[in-house]
Design a protein around this motif. Structure first.
Motif, PDB file in Angstrom:
ATOM      1  N   LEU A  63      21.401  31.495  87.380  1.00  0.00           N
ATOM      2  CA  LEU A  63      21.191  32.718  86.597  1.00  0.00           C
ATOM      3  C   LEU A  63      22.106  33.814  87.405  1.00  0.00           C
ATOM      4  O   LEU A  63      22.519  34.689  86.863  1.00  0.00           O
ATOM      5  CB  LEU A  63      19.857  33.179  86.028  1.00  0.00           C
ATOM      6  CG  LEU A  63      19.049  32.138  85.255  1.00  0.00           C
ATOM      7  CD1 LEU A  63      17.650  32.461  85.313  1.00  0.00           C
ATOM      8  CD2 LEU A  63      20.137  32.092  84.015  1.00  0.00           C
ATOM      9  N   ARG A  64      21.722  33.879  88.588  1.00  0.00           N
ATOM     10  CA  ARG A  64      22.463  35.281  89.479  1.00  0.00           C
ATOM     11  C   ARG A  64      23.980  34.867  89.551  1.00  0.00           C
ATOM     12  O   ARG A  64      24.490  35.593  89.208  1.00  0.00           O
ATOM     13  CB  ARG A  64      21.759  34.739  90.935  1.00  0.00           C
ATOM     14  CG  ARG A  64      22.031  36.028  91.735  1.00  0.00           C
ATOM     15  CD  ARG A  64      21.398  35.808  93.212  1.00  0.00           C
ATOM     16  NE  ARG A  64      20.023  35.446  93.074  1.00  0.00           N
ATOM     17  CZ  ARG A  64      19.216  34.459  93.603  1.00  0.00           C
ATOM     18  NH1 ARG A  64      20.076  33.475  93.984  1.00  0.00           N
ATOM     19  NH2 ARG A  64      18.015  34.023  93.250  1.00  0.00           N
ATOM     20  N   GLN A  65      24.534  33.792  89.478  1.00  0.00           N
ATOM     21  CA  GLN A  65      26.050  33.496  89.219  1.00  0.00           C
ATOM     22  C   GLN A  65      26.293  33.964  87.974  1.00  0.00           C
ATOM     23  O   GLN A  65      27.470  34.693  87.814  1.00  0.00           O
ATOM     24  CB  GLN A  65      26.319  31.954  89.439  1.00  0.00           C
ATOM     25  CG  GLN A  65      26.131  31.529  91.137  1.00  0.00           C
ATOM     26  CD  GLN A  65      26.555  29.832  90.816  1.00  0.00           C
ATOM     27  OE1 GLN A  65      26.760  29.183  89.751  1.00  0.00           O
ATOM     28  NE2 GLN A  65      26.422  29.204  92.194  1.00  0.00           N
ATOM     29  N   LEU A  66      25.544  33.750  86.703  1.00  0.00           N
ATOM     30  CA  LEU A  66      26.120  34.167  85.655  1.00  0.00           C
ATOM     31  C   LEU A  66      26.257  35.728  85.398  1.00  0.00           C
ATOM     32  O   LEU A  66      27.054  36.283  84.714  1.00  0.00           O
ATOM     33  CB  LEU A  66      24.970  33.485  84.353  1.00  0.00           C
ATOM     34  CG  LEU A  66      25.362  31.813  84.207  1.00  0.00           C
ATOM     35  CD1 LEU A  66      24.157  31.452  83.158  1.00  0.00           C
ATOM     36  CD2 LEU A  66      26.714  31.815  83.432  1.00  0.00           C
ATOM     37  N   VAL A  67      24.867  36.227  86.255  1.00  0.00           N
ATOM     38  CA  VAL A  67      24.892  37.747  86.174  1.00  0.00           C
ATOM     39  C   VAL A  67      26.086  38.215  86.792  1.00  0.00           C
ATOM     40  O   VAL A  67      26.635  39.074  86.603  1.00  0.00           O
ATOM     41  CB  VAL A  67      23.429  37.995  86.777  1.00  0.00           C
ATOM     42  CG1 VAL A  67      23.784  39.589  87.103  1.00  0.00           C
ATOM     43  CG2 VAL A  67      22.415  37.950  85.832  1.00  0.00           C
ATOM     44  N   ASP A  68      26.425  37.670  87.917  1.00  0.00           N
ATOM     45  CA  ASP A  68      27.667  38.305  88.885  1.00  0.00           C
ATOM     46  C   ASP A  68      29.003  37.780  87.876  1.00  0.00           C
ATOM     47  O   ASP A  68      29.710  38.903  87.930  1.00  0.00           O
ATOM     48  CB  ASP A  68      27.846  37.249  89.967  1.00  0.00           C
ATOM     49  CG  ASP A  68      26.672  37.675  91.070  1.00  0.00           C
ATOM     50  OD1 ASP A  68      25.915  38.847  90.778  1.00  0.00           O
ATOM     51  OD2 ASP A  68      26.493  36.834  91.642  1.00  0.00           O
ATOM     52  N   LEU A  69      28.871  36.903  87.240  1.00  0.00           N
ATOM     53  CA  LEU A  69      30.205  36.803  86.526  1.00  0.00           C
ATOM     54  C   LEU A  69      30.375  37.749  85.392  1.00  0.00           C
ATOM     55  O   LEU A  69      31.427  38.121  84.889  1.00  0.00           O
ATOM     56  CB  LEU A  69      30.298  35.182  85.793  1.00  0.00           C
ATOM     57  CG  LEU A  69      30.628  34.113  86.804  1.00  0.00           C
ATOM     58  CD1 LEU A  69      30.435  32.639  86.443  1.00  0.00           C
ATOM     59  CD2 LEU A  69      31.883  34.172  87.407  1.00  0.00           C
ATOM     60  N   ASN A  70      29.271  38.202  84.582  1.00  0.00           N
ATOM     61  CA  ASN A  70      29.209  38.677  83.431  1.00  0.00           C
ATOM     62  C   ASN A  70      28.678  40.413  83.788  1.00  0.00           C
ATOM     63  O   ASN A  70      28.318  40.891  83.023  1.00  0.00           O
ATOM     64  CB  ASN A  70      28.307  38.385  82.224  1.00  0.00           C
ATOM     65  CG  ASN A  70      28.853  37.018  81.957  1.00  0.00           C
ATOM     66  OD1 ASN A  70      30.003  36.913  81.596  1.00  0.00           O
ATOM     67  ND2 ASN A  70      28.255  35.966  82.243  1.00  0.00           N
ATOM     68  N   PHE A  71      29.043  40.604  85.167  1.00  0.00           N
ATOM     69  CA  PHE A  71      28.466  41.998  85.319  1.00  0.00           C
ATOM     70  C   PHE A  71      28.993  43.148  84.743  1.00  0.00           C
ATOM     71  O   PHE A  71      28.285  44.134  84.377  1.00  0.00           O
ATOM     72  CB  PHE A  71      28.563  42.209  86.893  1.00  0.00           C
ATOM     73  CG  PHE A  71      27.923  43.743  87.242  1.00  0.00           C
ATOM     74  CD1 PHE A  71      26.748  43.905  87.362  1.00  0.00           C
ATOM     75  CD2 PHE A  71      28.785  44.629  87.588  1.00  0.00           C
ATOM     76  CE1 PHE A  71      26.186  45.029  87.833  1.00  0.00           C
ATOM     77  CE2 PHE A  71      28.412  45.759  88.109  1.00  0.00           C
ATOM     78  CZ  PHE A  71      27.250  46.081  88.199  1.00  0.00           C
ATOM     79  N   ASP A  72      30.564  42.879  84.591  1.00  0.00           N
ATOM     80  CA  ASP A  72      31.236  44.133  83.815  1.00  0.00           C
ATOM     81  C   ASP A  72      30.558  44.390  82.284  1.00  0.00           C
ATOM     82  O   ASP A  72      30.567  45.311  81.905  1.00  0.00           O
ATOM     83  CB  ASP A  72      32.569  43.729  83.640  1.00  0.00           C
ATOM     84  CG  ASP A  72      33.106  43.433  85.172  1.00  0.00           C
ATOM     85  OD1 ASP A  72      32.706  44.296  85.968  1.00  0.00           O
ATOM     86  OD2 ASP A  72      34.365  42.976  85.602  1.00  0.00           O
ATOM     87  N   ARG A  73      30.414  43.122  81.736  1.00  0.00           N
ATOM     88  CA  ARG A  73      29.918  43.329  80.332  1.00  0.00           C
ATOM     89  C   ARG A  73      28.461  43.637  80.078  1.00  0.00           C
ATOM     90  O   ARG A  73      27.973  44.260  79.369  1.00  0.00           O
ATOM     91  CB  ARG A  73      30.303  41.969  79.710  1.00  0.00           C
ATOM     92  CG  ARG A  73      31.526  41.723  79.280  1.00  0.00           C
ATOM     93  CD  ARG A  73      31.639  40.424  78.312  1.00  0.00           C
ATOM     94  NE  ARG A  73      30.552  39.842  78.268  1.00  0.00           N
ATOM     95  CZ  ARG A  73      30.686  38.528  77.926  1.00  0.00           C
ATOM     96  NH1 ARG A  73      31.806  37.929  77.446  1.00  0.00           N
ATOM     97  NH2 ARG A  73      29.622  37.692  77.898  1.00  0.00           N
TER      98      ARG A  73
END
Length: 125
Positions: free
Chosen positions: A64-74
């Motif tokens: 989940l942390r990786q997904l948050v990092d990947l989608n931080f811009d949105r």
């Protein structure tokens, strides 16, 4: 007279045999249906175990942390901090309108679940 008694007895035995035959097949059908339902329940429990394992795998904090990092811009998601939590007593809950309470009574106040109930006010002479 005896032949009529024999005939009635024979008919009664045949009727009971037919009834027992039908009940036997109904019982076998019910047992087969119950077995089928039990097998279906077993399969569904296995499927539920697999789904729970997949859910646990997909909800790993690292993933989940990786997904948050990947989608931080949105999403603009940030981690929780201890300063984001407040005590329930600090929250201002709305009170009832004066029209709903009788004169001389305290208006009822909504309290969240788990919040201690209000103590009754003692009257002083």
């Amino acid at each position: 007279m005896r032949s009529i008694l024999y005939l009635l007895t024979t008919l009664a035995v045949m009727g009971l045999a037919f009834w027992a035959y039908r009940e036997n097949y109904r019982t076998q059908a019910a047992i087969e249906e119950m077995s089928s339902i039990q097998r279906q329940i077993g399969r569904l429990r296995e499927d539920l175990g697999v789904l729970r394992a997949e859910w646990a795998f997909l909800n790993r904090p690292e993933r989940l942390r990786q997904l948050v990092d990947l989608n931080f811009d949105r999403l603009k998601l940030v981690p929780f901090g201890s300063d984001q939590f407040v005590d329930v007593g600090q929250i201002a809950f709305p009170t009832a309108t004066p029209q709903t309470s009788a004169p001389g009574e305290n208006p009822p106040v909504e309290r969240p679940a788990g919040y201690p109930p209000r103590r009754p006010q003692e009257s002083t002479p």
